[in-house]
Write a protein that holds these residues in place. Sequence first.
Motif, PDB file in Angstrom:
ATOM      1  N   THR A 269      41.186  37.846  34.397  1.00  0.00           N
ATOM      2  CA  THR A 269      42.005  39.036  34.169  1.00  0.00           C
ATOM      3  C   THR A 269      41.743  40.090  35.240  1.00  0.00           C
ATOM      4  O   THR A 269      42.676  40.733  35.748  1.00  0.00           O
ATOM      5  N   ALA A 270      40.475  40.272  35.599  1.00  0.00           N
ATOM      6  CA  ALA A 270      40.142  41.244  36.647  1.00  0.00           C
ATOM      7  C   ALA A 270      40.717  40.815  37.990  1.00  0.00           C
ATOM      8  O   ALA A 270      41.207  41.652  38.759  1.00  0.00           O
ATOM      9  N   ALA A 271      40.673  39.517  38.286  1.00  0.00           N
ATOM     10  CA  ALA A 271      41.236  39.026  39.544  1.00  0.00           C
ATOM     11  C   ALA A 271      42.740  39.256  39.590  1.00  0.00           C
ATOM     12  O   ALA A 271      43.293  39.656  40.629  1.00  0.00           O
ATOM     13  N   ALA A 272      43.422  38.997  38.476  1.00  0.00           N
ATOM     14  CA  ALA A 272      44.867  39.210  38.430  1.00  0.00           C
ATOM     15  C   ALA A 272      45.213  40.682  38.613  1.00  0.00           C
ATOM     16  O   ALA A 272      46.167  41.030  39.315  1.00  0.00           O
ATOM     17  N   ALA A 273      44.436  41.563  37.982  1.00  0.00           N
ATOM     18  CA  ALA A 273      44.683  42.998  38.124  1.00  0.00           C
ATOM     19  C   ALA A 273      44.444  43.452  39.563  1.00  0.00           C
ATOM     20  O   ALA A 273      45.208  44.248  40.111  1.00  0.00           O
ATOM     21  N   GLY A 277      47.011  45.050  42.580  1.00  0.00           N
ATOM     22  CA  GLY A 277      46.707  46.383  43.091  1.00  0.00           C
ATOM     23  C   GLY A 277      46.812  47.457  42.045  1.00  0.00           C
ATOM     24  O   GLY A 277      46.940  48.645  42.364  1.00  0.00           O
ATOM     25  N   THR A 278      46.738  47.069  40.745  1.00  0.00           N
ATOM     26  CA  THR A 278      46.912  48.055  39.673  1.00  0.00           C
ATOM     27  C   THR A 278      45.609  48.673  39.224  1.00  0.00           C
ATOM     28  O   THR A 278      45.594  49.668  38.533  1.00  0.00           O
ATOM     29  N   VAL A 302      46.595  45.662  31.526  1.00  0.00           N
ATOM     30  CA  VAL A 302      47.298  44.672  30.704  1.00  0.00           C
ATOM     31  C   VAL A 302      48.185  45.358  29.692  1.00  0.00           C
ATOM     32  O   VAL A 302      49.326  44.967  29.442  1.00  0.00           O
ATOM     33  N   LEU A 303      47.665  46.443  29.075  1.00  0.00           N
ATOM     34  CA  LEU A 303      48.432  47.171  28.077  1.00  0.00           C
ATOM     35  C   LEU A 303      49.709  47.736  28.667  1.00  0.00           C
ATOM     36  O   LEU A 303      50.786  47.664  28.074  1.00  0.00           O
TER      37      LEU A 303
END
Length: 489
Positions: A269-273, A277-278, A302-303
Motif C-alpha cells: 500500500t505504501a509503495a502504491a501511494a 505521488g500522493t 486510500v480513503l
Amino acid sequence: MTVSEGMDFAGYRLERRLGMGGMGTVYLAQHPRLPRKDALKVLSEGHTGDPVFRERFLREATIAARLNHPNLVAVRDRGQHAGRLWIAMQYVDGIDLAQLIRRRPGALPLDRAVRIVTEAAKGLDTLHRKGVLHRDVKPANILVAEQDGRPDRVLITDFGIARPANAPTNSTGAGLSATLAYAAPEQINGGAIDRRTDVYALGCVLYEMLTGSVPFPRDTPAAVMYAHLHETPPSLDKSGLPPGFDEVIATALAKNPGERYPSCGALATAAAAAAQGTVRLAAVRAPSRRRPIVYAAIAAAVLIAVTAAVVGFSRAGSTEHAPTATALGPQTAVDPVSWGAYTYVAQTFPELLPASQFGSGYQEMWGCKPTDELLRDLPVDVFVPTGRISCFGNREPVQTVEFVCNADRSPIAPPPTYDRAEGDEQWTRTSSNGNLHWGTYLDRYKAPQLTGYLRLYFDDPDRSFCYIVVTGAQNGTELRAAWWTEAPL
C-alpha cells in the motif's frame, strides 16, 4: 534412479525440465488421468538419503496443500517413486521474477513493479494469516505469468523452509537457510523471526525491481551480512522515482522489526501511494512514536481514493445506501478505480473477488467484469440498481461464478431455478450465515449439457443484499465439495 525428460515417473510423463526448485528439479508433466499439465518437483538424488532435506521436502507439500489462494502456487499431490520423493504442483505458464529482472536491463517499469509487489504481498499475508512464515522470499520464488492485454499473474512458490510462526526453531540452524541477499538481520544473527522477516525480504525484492540490483551488492558473504546488520540501503533519490520510495524502502528494511511495516500488504500500500505521488512518508529514522503518522498518511490516501470513487458514481444514480470508504478494511485492498460503481460488491466479498477486476480471486477465478442477466458486458463506471459481477473459474471444476447484489442494500429475492435439487442446508460460519442450495441443471447456454449448480444466500444484514451462483463439475454435490468447503466467507 536417474530422472530425465521424456520418461514416465510416478504415472506422470515428464515433458521438459522447467528448472531447479530449491531442493530438487521441476519438470513440466502430463497428469496421468486428467487433461492438464502439472509442475512435478522431484527431490534431487543427492538429497534423497538426507533426512533433513527429506523432512523439508515433505513439509513443503504439507504446508502448501493447506493453502488455497490465487497468489500461492497450489500443491495437488505428493508421493515416492523408486526411492525419490516428488510433489505435483500447479503449473504456472510463465517465468520467475529473477528471470524477468535479468531479461530487462535495469529497473522494471514502476507500475509493473508495484503491481507485482502488491500481488506477492497478498499471497504472503495469506500465509501469515494461516500462521506460516515463508522465510525465503526472493525473486526466484515469485512466479510471473504474463498475459496478453491483462496484468501479470503473480504467485508465491517454494515453501521448503517455511515454518509455522510459533515453531520453536532457530532462524539460522546449521547455517543460514534463507537466501543471503534478502535475509533480514534477525535471520542472520539468530534472533526471533515473525511476519516482519518476510516484510524485510519483500522490501529487498521491491528494491531490486526498482533498481535492477539487490540492496547490498557486496563481494563476500561476510560483507553482505554486515551490510544487512549495520548499513542503510542506498538512496533512490537519483533513480527518477517519486520521492516517497526512499522512505518506503527504508521502512521495509529497518534493522529493528518493530520499525518495519506490520504486514506485506502495508508495504504494498505504501509503495502504491508513493508511486502515485500522493503521500510523502515520514522519515524512517524518526522515533517510533511518529510511525502512526506514516500509516495515517497511507490510510488517508486510500480513503481519498475510495471517497472519490463513491462520489463519482453517485452522480449516475441514487447512492442513499452506497458503500462508504469505511467499508474498506485493512486486509481488503479493493481497488475503487478498477471496480468503479461495483466497488461495494468487491468490498462485500474481498476474500473471493480479486482486488481489481483484472486480478484473480478464490481458486484462480479470473476475467471478472460487470454484466447483465444475459452476461452482456456493462460499463464499470455506470451505476445500476442491481449489480452483477460475472467471473470465469479455473475449470477444476468451477466454470463460472456470479455475484449479484442490490446497490441499495435491501434484501435480495432468490432467482428462478432450473435445477434438479440435490441438497439444501442452513449454514453458519464465524463471519456470516445463510442458506446453501445445490443441484444439477440443464445449461441454458450449452444445452444439452448438465452442470453442477450452487446458490448461496446470506441471512446477516451485511450480506443479505447479495447472493452468489457457482456452476461447474458434473453435479452440484461434486461442485459443493470442491468450492464450498474452503470458500473464504
